[in-house]
Design a protein around this motif. Structure first.
Motif, PDB file in Angstrom:
ATOM      1  N   MET A 688    -102.166 -70.781 -15.905  1.00  0.00           N
ATOM      2  CA  MET A 688    -101.457 -71.867 -15.221  1.00  0.00           C
ATOM      3  C   MET A 688    -100.260 -71.342 -14.425  1.00  0.00           C
ATOM      4  N   SER A 689     -99.581 -70.340 -14.971  1.00  0.00           N
ATOM      5  CA  SER A 689     -98.401 -69.803 -14.293  1.00  0.00           C
ATOM      6  C   SER A 689     -98.744 -69.273 -12.907  1.00  0.00           C
ATOM      7  N   ILE A 690     -99.919 -68.681 -12.777  1.00  0.00           N
ATOM      8  CA  ILE A 690    -100.339 -68.150 -11.480  1.00  0.00           C
ATOM      9  C   ILE A 690    -100.919 -69.242 -10.598  1.00  0.00           C
ATOM     10  N   VAL A 691    -101.888 -69.989 -11.131  1.00  0.00           N
ATOM     11  CA  VAL A 691    -102.633 -70.931 -10.305  1.00  0.00           C
ATOM     12  C   VAL A 691    -101.806 -72.180  -9.987  1.00  0.00           C
ATOM     13  N   GLU A 692    -101.124 -72.736 -10.986  1.00  0.00           N
ATOM     14  CA  GLU A 692    -100.308 -73.927 -10.749  1.00  0.00           C
ATOM     15  C   GLU A 692     -98.884 -73.559 -10.330  1.00  0.00           C
ATOM     16  N   GLY A 693     -98.448 -72.356 -10.699  1.00  0.00           N
ATOM     17  CA  GLY A 693     -97.107 -71.917 -10.366  1.00  0.00           C
ATOM     18  C   GLY A 693     -97.048 -71.224  -9.015  1.00  0.00           C
ATOM     19  N   PHE A 694     -97.480 -69.948  -8.951  1.00  0.00           N
ATOM     20  CA  PHE A 694     -97.373 -69.181  -7.709  1.00  0.00           C
ATOM     21  C   PHE A 694     -98.245 -69.762  -6.591  1.00  0.00           C
ATOM     22  N   ALA A 695     -99.452 -70.240  -6.938  1.00  0.00           N
ATOM     23  CA  ALA A 695    -100.299 -70.842  -5.900  1.00  0.00           C
ATOM     24  C   ALA A 695     -99.947 -72.304  -5.661  1.00  0.00           C
ATOM     25  N   GLY A 696     -99.209 -72.909  -6.587  1.00  0.00           N
ATOM     26  CA  GLY A 696     -98.805 -74.304  -6.426  1.00  0.00           C
ATOM     27  C   GLY A 696     -99.968 -75.264  -6.377  1.00  0.00           C
ATOM     28  N   MET A 697    -101.048 -74.966  -7.113  1.00  0.00           N
ATOM     29  CA  MET A 697    -102.234 -75.825  -7.048  1.00  0.00           C
ATOM     30  C   MET A 697    -102.055 -77.071  -7.898  1.00  0.00           C
ATOM     31  N   LYS A 698    -102.443 -78.198  -7.335  1.00  0.00           N
ATOM     32  CA  LYS A 698    -102.483 -79.456  -8.071  1.00  0.00           C
ATOM     33  C   LYS A 698    -103.543 -80.328  -7.413  1.00  0.00           C
ATOM     34  N   VAL A 699    -103.903 -81.402  -8.071  1.00  0.00           N
ATOM     35  CA  VAL A 699    -104.810 -82.375  -7.476  1.00  0.00           C
ATOM     36  C   VAL A 699    -103.998 -83.624  -7.159  1.00  0.00           C
ATOM     37  N   ARG A 700    -104.013 -84.024  -5.905  1.00  0.00           N
ATOM     38  CA  ARG A 700    -103.286 -85.212  -5.480  1.00  0.00           C
ATOM     39  C   ARG A 700    -104.158 -85.965  -4.468  1.00  0.00           C
TER      40      ARG A 700
END
Length: 772
Positions: A688-700
């Protein structure tokens, strides 16, 4: 902090043997396949400090709890995944002298966990006390291609002597858990014997009556030629082995192939267990070690194709993320909805191997993006299948009318944790389960899950929250008293901000979910309401409570408060703590910890991570700076949330610092507890730290959104995800974001709030242009 693991992008490497580090290495080099697993114990005899551990998924024992005094609602037992039969044993004697690395002089020791292909290899030279020298190379794996099987190739070279090697291969079922509360052994023997060259032993757990049959077949070669000598059988209680004496000349190589199978009564009738185990062994022998290994390599290649993360320019970070992904895939494959993810997986016994809220809060996002949709869905179905038990758990604490309290710790849905401040008060776990349902639907778009499974669970959880609140005349608000938040360094407090926030959200979401089901499938909606004896007045009650929930807030600091009275504590910063006082849970009394302002993990930040869209950047930044400076991160689940939020605040230094801390938590033994087993569930937080953190991925708004930045230590990073039927590869460098759509379906993706339609193939997006 330890620092003895060598940098390597695809391997975990230990060079040189230090017995003081052995139990740490036994954890780090663990192997598994989702159905079984083992610590990296030596095949040969070892009299030094060790934690022997072999585990079979889903097989547990209700160990009698050990408390000085009892309270109403306490569980009678603590469920534990059992230390099962040890099948790896290959004891070696040279002219009667035992090979034991605790007594021998050890040279050229090297241990390698190859994560790309999924195997453990170990090599060393040992000089026995007599002066005889043996060279050993062993290689073993638990097959993920055929998860009932495992295999070992063990080579021994008699380097400087001629004589007799005695080789004893065993299955030892006379084992016990290190954490057995009363030193009880949990297994009883059912049967054992030989069927042709295959040895087997069937053991039964006391009380729960699970049966596991473990079978092995051993084949021995001398200088690559099969040995025809007949092995002598050895049988003792809960133990079966065969021994062979083999004359060797100096320079001879003896190669031992040992195939093993574990099958349980979870998957076979008890009468069929022996046949299933011997049939599995027959498959292994027919295939041979090399073919089994080729299948293992291919299966792991598929795993890495789905879920690898590539970091260019930072070997420590690369090694760490692959280690975390590797261990997650070894622990849970999603094939069986009866199984879940223990905090230690197959690497140790702490926490009993049971299910915690970690699965829903931390693991679901990883499996949503890196595995077929059914894998994450099975984790949710696991909780749905235990809904009635959750209702019974709530009834034991005085709740009624279908209110459900999911357990803090469980194997079968019953609560089996008996520390009062956890069992009775850490009720936020209910919210994590509800949020996981929302998160699954948000990511997959599978709203049908609400009608098939989710709504019943959400209603039970909302009913619990309705009964758990109190109306405060003084505050003119609903309050929640006597709780423990995720921050376990504060117990029995009132109005934990995170708990109150989750409770209100759960009630609103349950109502929203019901409206969705009604709109999509009115007949199913009516059937559910009838099944749970639902009165629509409950919707109004939930909304009223949620709208009038109290949230503690400090006007002066401009932050949400952990709980009522938090600012009454002496406010100190972690930077003021002497290094000798850390970790607090090993250096301070519990009384001192509870009276301090120091936080094991920040509840407020956890809530702001879940509900980020509700808070502007300034609010997030104030709360982050306030709580980060007071958080000691003595929970393995803490650093990843801080890393993600720091990334969203563009605080590169903190984001990277906390990423390394969570990613290398076990590799570097940050908290001096890796010898107990790895922190499997927090490893999902690393992803999560990489994908949601550094890549800033989310579903909106039903599409993927990225707000990326690149740590200065990296040249680039890339990862693969599955999203709603598409397979995407995301690569981020300082200048651009590249998205490769490996599917025929076009997918809409938002980058810094600008939407792009990504057709099959690669599309490069200039990050500099978007940031202008």
């Amino acid at each position: 902090m330890k620092n003895y693991i060598k940098p390597s992008e695809w391997n975990i490497v230990e060079e040189g043997f230090d017995p003081h580090l052995n139990k740490i290495s036994e954890s780090l080099f663990s192997i598994g396949n989702g159905r079984m697993g083992q610590r990296a114990n030596f095949e040969e005899a070892y009299t030094g400090d060790t934690l022997q551990g072999n585990y079979v998924a889903g097989v547990y024992y209700p160990d009698k709890t050990r408390v000085g005094w009892w309270k109403n609602g306490y569980p009678d037992y603590f469920a534990k995944v059992l230390n099962a039969a040890n099948w790896i044993g290959i004891d070696i004697k040279a002219d009667g002298e035992t090979l034991d690395l605790n007594t021998a002089k050890v040279r050229d020791f090297k241990r390698v966990l190859n994560m790309k292909a999924g195997y453990l290899e170990r090599s060393f030279t040992a000089e026995l006390q007599s002066g005889k020298v043996l060279r050993v190379i062993s290689k073993r794996f638990c097959s993920i291609a055929d998860d009932e099987l495992a295999a070992i190739r063990y080579e021994v070279v008699a380097q400087n002597f001629s004589g007799t090697l005695t080789i004893t291969t065993a299955i030892d079922g006379d084992v016990k858990n290190q954490d057995s509360n009363y030193d009880e052994k949990f297994w009883e023997e059912v049967s054992k014997g030989f069927q042709a060259e295959t040895a087997y032993i069937t053991l039964r757990t006391k009380k729960t009556n699970f049966e596991v049959c473990t079978a092995t077949n051993t084949q021995i070669q001398l200088n690559n030629k099969a040995v025809g000598a007949k092995a002598a059988p050895i049988e003792k209680e809960k133990y079966i082995a065969s021994a062979i004496e083999l004359p060797v000349e100096a320079g001879d190589t003896v190669t031992i192939y040992k195939y093993a199978a574990n099958v349980s009564s979870q998957n076979y009738d008890k009468a069929a267990l022996q046949g299933a185990a011997t049939a599995a062994i027959a498959r292994a022998v027919e295939a041979g070690f090399d073919a089994l290994f080729e299948a293992q390599v291919a299966a792991w290649a598929n795993k890495w194709e789905e879920g690898d993360i590539l970091i260019e320019g930072d070997v420590a970070a690369q090694q760490a993320i692959r280690f975390n992904i590797f261990q997650l895939n070894q622990t849970y494959t999603g094939k069986d909805a009866r199984l879940n993810i223990g905090p230690k997986g197959f690497t140790g016994e702490k926490y009993g191997g049971s299910t915690y809220w970690d699965t829903e809060a931390y693991c679901i996002p990883f499996y949503l993006a890196t595995a077929p949709q059914e894998v994450a869905k099975n984790l949710l179905v696991y909780r749905h299948n235990q809904l009635q038990k959750a209702i019974e758990n709530a009834e034991k604490l005085g709740f009624k009318d279908g209110a459900a309290l999911y357990p803090m710790v469980t194997m079968n849905g019953e609560e089996c944790h008996n520390e009062w401040e956890i069992t009775f008060e850490e009720i936020h776990r209910n919210g994590a389960i509800a949020f996981a349902i929302y998160n699954y639907i948000r990511y997959t778009g599978d709203a049908s899950y609400l009608a098939s499974h989710g709504l019943e669970v959400l209603i039970g959880i909302a009913r619990f929250w309705k009964q758990r609140v109190n109306w405060s005349a003084e505050k003119n608000k609903f309050v929640i008293l006597g709780v423990t938040g995720p921050n376990e360094y504060e117990n029995n407090i009132n109005n934990n901000w995170y708990t109150n926030k989750l409770a209100a959200w759960c009630m609103r979401y349950a109502k929203e979910a019901a409206e969705l089901v009604k709109a999509e499938d009115a007949s199913r909606y009516e059937a559910i309401l009838k099944q749970v004896n639902f009165n629509t007045q409950e919707f109004e009650d939930w909304t009223s409570i949620a709208d009038q929930m109290y949230y503690p807030y400090d006007e002066k600091a401009g932050v949400f408060l952990q709980q009522d009275g938090y600012m009454d504590k002496e406010q100190m910063l972690v930077s003021e703590l002497p290094a000798a006082d850390r970790p607090l849970n090993q250096k301070w009394s519990w009384d001192r910890i509870l009276r301090s302002c120091f936080i094991k993990q920040a509840d407020v930040l956890q809530g702001m991570y879940f509900f980020e869209d509700e808070f502007d950047t300034e609010t997030l930044e104030r709360n982050f700076k306030f709580y980060e400076s007071r958080t000691v991160h003595e929970s393995s689940l803490s650093p990843c949330v801080h890393s993600i939020l720091a990334a969203r605040l563009s605080d590169e230094e903190k984001a990277y610092e906390f990423y390394l801390r969570t990613a290398r938590l076990d590799l570097d033994d940050y908290n001096n507890d890796t010898e107990d087993g790895l922190h499997i569930t927090s490893m999902a937080g690393t992803w999560m730290s990489i994908v949601e953190g550094f890549a800033g991925m989310k579903v909106r708004d039903n599409k993927l959104q990225f707000n990326p930045f690149l740590p200065s230590q990296w040249q680039s990073f890339s990862f693969n995800i599955g999203f709603r039927g598409t397979q995407l590869k995301i690569k981020i460098s300082s200048a651009e974001l590249s998205i490769t759509n490996n599917s025929s379906e076009t997918v809409a993706v938002s980058v810094f709030n600008e939407t792009f339609d990504i057709a099959q193939g690669e599309k490069k997006i200039s990050l500099k242009a978007l940031s202008l």
